[in-house]
Enzyme design. Structure first.
Site, PDB file in Angstrom:
ATOM      1  N   SER A  83       2.520   8.317  -1.423  1.00 49.67           N
ATOM      2  CA  SER A  83       3.012   8.689  -2.762  1.00 49.67           C
ATOM      3  C   SER A  83       1.894   9.232  -3.644  1.00 49.67           C
ATOM      4  CB  SER A  83       3.696   7.490  -3.431  1.00 49.67           C
ATOM      5  OG  SER A  83       2.882   6.347  -3.408  1.00 49.67           O
ATOM      6  N   HIS A 115       6.715   3.353   3.957  1.00 48.05           N
ATOM      7  CA  HIS A 115       5.981   3.226   2.683  1.00 48.05           C
ATOM      8  C   HIS A 115       6.821   2.342   1.746  1.00 48.05           C
ATOM      9  CE1 HIS A 115       3.162   4.118  -0.393  1.00 48.05           C
ATOM     10  NE2 HIS A 115       3.519   5.348  -0.743  1.00 48.05           N
ATOM     11  N   HIS A 172      -0.649  -2.544   7.790  1.00 47.54           N
ATOM     12  CA  HIS A 172      -1.130  -1.615   6.752  1.00 47.54           C
ATOM     13  C   HIS A 172      -2.097  -0.624   7.377  1.00 47.54           C
ATOM     14  CE1 HIS A 172      -2.725  -0.073   2.960  1.00 47.54           C
ATOM     15  NE2 HIS A 172      -1.588  -0.496   2.459  1.00 47.54           N
ATOM     16  N   ARG A 219      -1.739  -8.412  -3.219  1.00 49.33           N
ATOM     17  CA  ARG A 219      -0.489  -8.222  -3.980  1.00 49.33           C
ATOM     18  C   ARG A 219       0.583  -9.176  -3.450  1.00 49.33           C
ATOM     19  NH1 ARG A 219       0.246  -1.904  -3.039  1.00 49.33           N
ATOM     20  NH2 ARG A 219      -0.085  -2.687  -0.926  1.00 49.33           N
ATOM     21  N   ASP A 262       5.164  -5.447   0.211  1.00 50.13           N
ATOM     22  CA  ASP A 262       6.621  -5.392   0.315  1.00 50.13           C
ATOM     23  C   ASP A 262       7.228  -6.640   0.962  1.00 50.13           C
ATOM     24  OD1 ASP A 262       6.729  -2.756  -0.783  1.00 50.13           O
ATOM     25  OD2 ASP A 262       5.969  -2.020   1.123  1.00 50.13           O
TER      26      ASP A 262
END
Ligand code: CMX
Length: 441
Positions: A241, A271, A318, A327, A373
């Site tokens: 992105s 993604h 990743h 995160r 995620d």
């Protein structure tokens, strides 16, 4: 936009002079070598971009202008009675390169509140789509409809001097960010809440107002949105992105065009769409096993089944990180504080114990640890936001902060059209046989 624009201009002028000097003195230094496998395998590890807003360390995770997520949670300004950082403060940090005080963070909030009005034709464009359209498609259509407002496109058409490009880009970026919560909330209420919309609350901060317009006024959910919007904002420059936004922007496409392009990349399952895939995968597991609290043994069997069907385990792995994503950890801590008994959240934590050793045992996966995620959906479900197809829209709203701050920098630094060289396999074969000198050796 006054003082923030002035501060940015001063920083950008200084950075421009410094970078010119760096290139003059060190421009011919070699920073690495490129292997043939890298050009076939997604350019992993190949340094090819400058992105000022954040830097990703494979072991440590993301740092925004040098600050880790726990440091941001401590040091960025908060909403009244809030514990989580305000994304406004993170945006200021990424743009200016310094931590804001509460006054500066409030100024960003003020600008975004004042510029948040969305023209009616944007809603009409979204309404023209069938209700079963994916929310990310609606979102990108909404952003594209907003492009009629671009100051940069207009200024370019009128012949703006290239040294001034950054200024209408700055205005477009701020206005785009200001309007995104309304567009995102409109899509949610249209698709899932009977088209019953909620007016913005002009007293709330950017993320708090998004929570309000979605229909979740719970203090915990507002805090979650502040955390969510902060941790998803940026992940250095090479992810799909960010890189797409930067690339499209390099053609002097305006911020609306560039951001929409980037968000089409975020909508891919490898993604940002992985956040919906994680919850879908857990719901399917619960249904198949007929329980809302599967044991670790049951989860392990289900993971093995997923892999045996040639699918990825969503939320794990990743391209750059080689440890648990900070995160993920920040969200886990939020869960421990606000919902330690939640069954779905506990399932996410059990998956975290079960999946890494299984992925590791396959021997080919470079990072068996969870990414951002793997956790986000379970927290949203806890507050009632169960419509998982919508989740990537929230990621997209947050990602605007990083990619727009970077786009302003791109134009302020006068970065040129991006245009790497490509080759054909035919040429590669000739080079291997020593018959062609493609890389000029
Ligand atoms: N489950 C199963 N297999 C996986 C895997 C996972 N979670 N992660 C990687 N692999 C596989 C790859 O598909 C690849 O297989 P092949 O060699 O058969 O093609 C192999 O392991 C090596 O891959 P890698 O070098 O470790 O990982 P990549 O850099 O190629 O890909 C990523 C990174 C994120 C696309 C991958 O880990 C993945 O598909 N994860 C699941 C989807 C996901 O969670 N995406 C979200 C990432 C964060 C974000 O952008 O939002």
């Amino acid at each position: 936009m006054g003082i923030i624009k002035d501060r940015f201009k001063a920083k950008a002028d200084a950075a421009n002079a410094e970078i010119k000097q760096i290139i003059k003195e060190h421009g011919n230094k070699v920073i690495g070598e490129v292997t043939l496998s890298q050009i076939y395998q997604g350019m992993r590890g190949m340094t090819g971009l400058v992105t000022e807003t954040s830097l990703l360390d494979a072991q440590e995770g993301i740092r925004f202008r040098g600050y880790s997520i726990p440091e941001l949670q401590q040091q960025l300004p908060k909403a009244p009675k809030g514990e989580q950082p305000l994304p406004e403060g993170l945006f200021y940090l990424m743009l200016i390169g310094e931590l804001p005080d509460a006054e500066m963070s409030n100024r960003v909030t003020d600008i975004w509140q004042r510029r948040s009005h969305v023209p009616n034709h944007v809603f009409a464009a979204i309404d023209a789509l069938p209700i079963n359209t994916h929310p990310m498609t609606m979102f990108v259509v909404g952003v594209m409809a907003l492009q009629t407002e671009s100051y940069f496109a207009k200024a370019y058409g009128e012949g703006i001097n290239k040294k001034d490009y950054w200024e209408p880009i700055f205005d477009d970026a701020m206005i785009l960010i200001a309007r995104l919560p309304r567009i995102a909330a409109y899509i949610y209420r249209r698709k899932y809440k009977n088209n019953e919309h909620i007016h913005p609350n002009g007293l709330l901060d950017w993320a708090g107002n998004l929570a309000h317009m979605l229909g979740y006024d719970d203090h915990g959910f507002m805090e979650l949105m502040r955390l969510y919007m902060t941790i998803h904002a940026d992940h250095e420059g090479g992810n799909v992105s960010a890189h797409t936004t930067h690339l499209v922007g390099s053609a002097l496409s305006d911020p609306y065009l560039a951001y929409a392009a980037g968000m089409n990349g975020l909508a891919g399952p490898l993604h940002g769409l992985a956040n919906q895939e994680v919850i879908k995968w857990i719901f399917e597991m619960q249904e198949e096993l007929n329980t809302d609290a599967p044991t670790k043994e049951q989860i392990a069997e289900y993971v093995k089944k997923t892999l045996s069907e040639g699918k990825v385990v969503p939320g794990y792995g990743h391209a750059v990180l080689r440890k648990t994503d900070p995160r993920f950890t920040a969200q886990m801590e939020f869960g421990k504080l606000h919902m330690p008994e939640d069954k779905l959240v506990n399932t996410v934590w059990n998956i975290y114990e079960v999946v890494p050793p299984i992925l590791q045992s396959l021997g080919k996966i470079k990072n068996p640890w969870p990414n951002v995620d793997a956790h986000s959906g379970a927290l949203l479900v806890h507050y009632g936001l169960k419509e998982y197809e919508y989740y990537t829209v929230l990621f997209a709203v947050s990602r605007a902060l990083g990619v727009m701050a970077s786009l302003i920098w791109d134009r302020a630094l006068g970065l040129p059209l991006e245009r790497p060289k490509s080759v054909t396999t035919e040429l590669v074969k000739l080079w291997i046989e020593g018959k062609d000198n493609i890389w000029g050796e």
